[in-house]
Design a protein around this motif. Structure first.
Motif, short mmCIF file in Angstrom:
data_model
loop_
_atom_site.label_atom_id
_atom_site.label_comp_id
_atom_site.label_asym_id
_atom_site.label_seq_id
_atom_site.Cartn_x
_atom_site.Cartn_y
_atom_site.Cartn_z
N ALA A 21 0.88 -1.17 0.00
CA ALA A 21 0.00 0.00 0.00
C ALA A 21 0.92 1.22 0.00
N PHE A 22 0.78 2.07 -1.01
CA PHE A 22 1.57 3.29 -1.09
C PHE A 22 0.77 4.42 -0.46
N PHE A 23 1.44 5.31 0.27
CA PHE A 23 0.72 6.38 0.95
C PHE A 23 1.48 7.69 0.90
N ILE A 24 0.72 8.77 1.09
CA ILE A 24 1.24 10.12 1.20
C ILE A 24 0.66 10.72 2.47
N ASP A 25 1.51 11.29 3.31
CA ASP A 25 1.07 11.97 4.53
C ASP A 25 1.27 13.47 4.38
N GLY A 26 0.33 14.23 4.90
CA GLY A 26 0.48 15.66 5.05
C GLY A 26 0.17 15.99 6.50
N TYR A 27 1.00 16.81 7.14
CA TYR A 27 0.78 17.07 8.56
C TYR A 27 1.27 18.45 8.98
N PHE A 44 5.54 16.51 5.09
CA PHE A 44 4.93 15.51 4.23
C PHE A 44 5.75 14.24 4.34
N ALA A 45 5.13 13.13 3.97
CA ALA A 45 5.83 11.85 3.98
C ALA A 45 5.32 11.00 2.82
N LEU A 46 6.19 10.18 2.30
CA LEU A 46 5.86 9.20 1.28
C LEU A 46 6.28 7.85 1.81
N GLY A 47 5.50 6.81 1.53
CA GLY A 47 5.89 5.51 2.02
C GLY A 47 5.16 4.38 1.34
N ALA A 59 10.21 11.11 5.21
CA ALA A 59 9.47 12.26 5.72
C ALA A 59 10.34 13.51 5.73
N SER A 60 9.71 14.63 5.47
CA SER A 60 10.39 15.92 5.53
C SER A 60 9.51 16.90 6.29
N THR A 61 10.11 17.61 7.23
CA THR A 61 9.38 18.58 8.04
C THR A 61 10.10 19.92 7.98
N GLY A 174 -2.10 14.99 11.30
CA GLY A 174 -2.06 14.89 9.85
C GLY A 174 -3.10 13.95 9.28
N VAL A 175 -3.00 13.78 7.98
CA VAL A 175 -3.88 12.89 7.24
C VAL A 175 -3.03 12.03 6.31
N ARG A 176 -3.28 10.74 6.33
CA ARG A 176 -2.62 9.80 5.41
C ARG A 176 -3.59 9.47 4.28
N PHE A 177 -3.08 9.55 3.05
CA PHE A 177 -3.84 9.20 1.87
C PHE A 177 -3.20 7.97 1.25
N TYR A 178 -3.95 6.87 1.16
CA TYR A 178 -3.45 5.67 0.50
C TYR A 178 -3.67 5.84 -1.00
N VAL A 179 -2.58 5.86 -1.75
CA VAL A 179 -2.65 6.17 -3.17
C VAL A 179 -3.08 4.95 -3.98
#
Length: 190
Positions: A21-27, A44-47, A59-61, A174-179
């Protein structure tokens, strides 16, 4: 360097796309940067999932704080991190029944901190940062999952901020979006 980075990403995508499962976080984050003050900012984060319970995450803050804003002795503090590491999501049936997951991550990477007086020269340094996060995530839908995390981070520098204490608590909402990819869901996720 860009070609090597693109090749590594391609290999990871090919290797994990069958089960990940690929995801993008915004926080939004609030961090205690020690000698560089308490700062707020965004990240933001990618994973992607390595196994059903373990994710790889980048992740980058970016946070900042302005002391004595709009005055002659104004000072701007900034702290930016670029981290990668592992996120662990243990399985707890009691939490899963409410579509809640407990997650913890350990991230390591580079950070840059700076102090810039309004009427002076900027002082900055790059160094190593280690960060630990833990918190709860609510699976609102199969794609959208808001979360709250708390943790601790510590930065180590070798030049301008060698003697500075840069580290402390951190909080993120934040919110995680599963791409895309598949993620195990119970029959309650309809």
């Amino acid at each position: 360097m860009k070609k090597i980075f693109a090749a590594i990403i391609f290999v990871f995508i090919c290797y994990t796309s069958s089960f990940a499962a690929f995801f993008i976080d915004g926080y939004a984050a609030n961090i205690d940067a020690g000698d560089l003050k308490n700062q707020t900012g965004l990240g933001f984060a990618l994973g992607f999932g390595i196994t059903p319970n373990i994710n790889f995450k980048f992740a980058s803050t970016m946070t900042d704080y302005t002391e004595n804003a709009n005055e002659a002795d104004e000072i701007n503090y900034e702290h930016v991190t670029f981290l990668g590491g592992i996120e662990f999501i243990p399985y707890f049936p009691q939490l899963e029944a409410y579509k809640i997951q407990w997650k913890s991550s350990l991230l390591v990477g580079a950070g840059k901190s700076s102090v810039e007086p309004k009427n002076g020269e900027e002082v900055s340094d790059m160094g190593t940062v280690i960060s630990f996060w833990t918190g709860l995530q609510y699976d609102l839908t199969q794609i959208i999952s808001p979360y709250l995390e708390i943790g601790y981070h510590k930065a180590s520098y070798v030049h301008d901020f060698e003697k500075a204490s840069v580290g402390g608590y951190q909080i993120a909402i934040g919110v995680r979006f599963y791409v895309f990819g598949n993620k195990d869901y119970t029959s309650e996720y309809q």
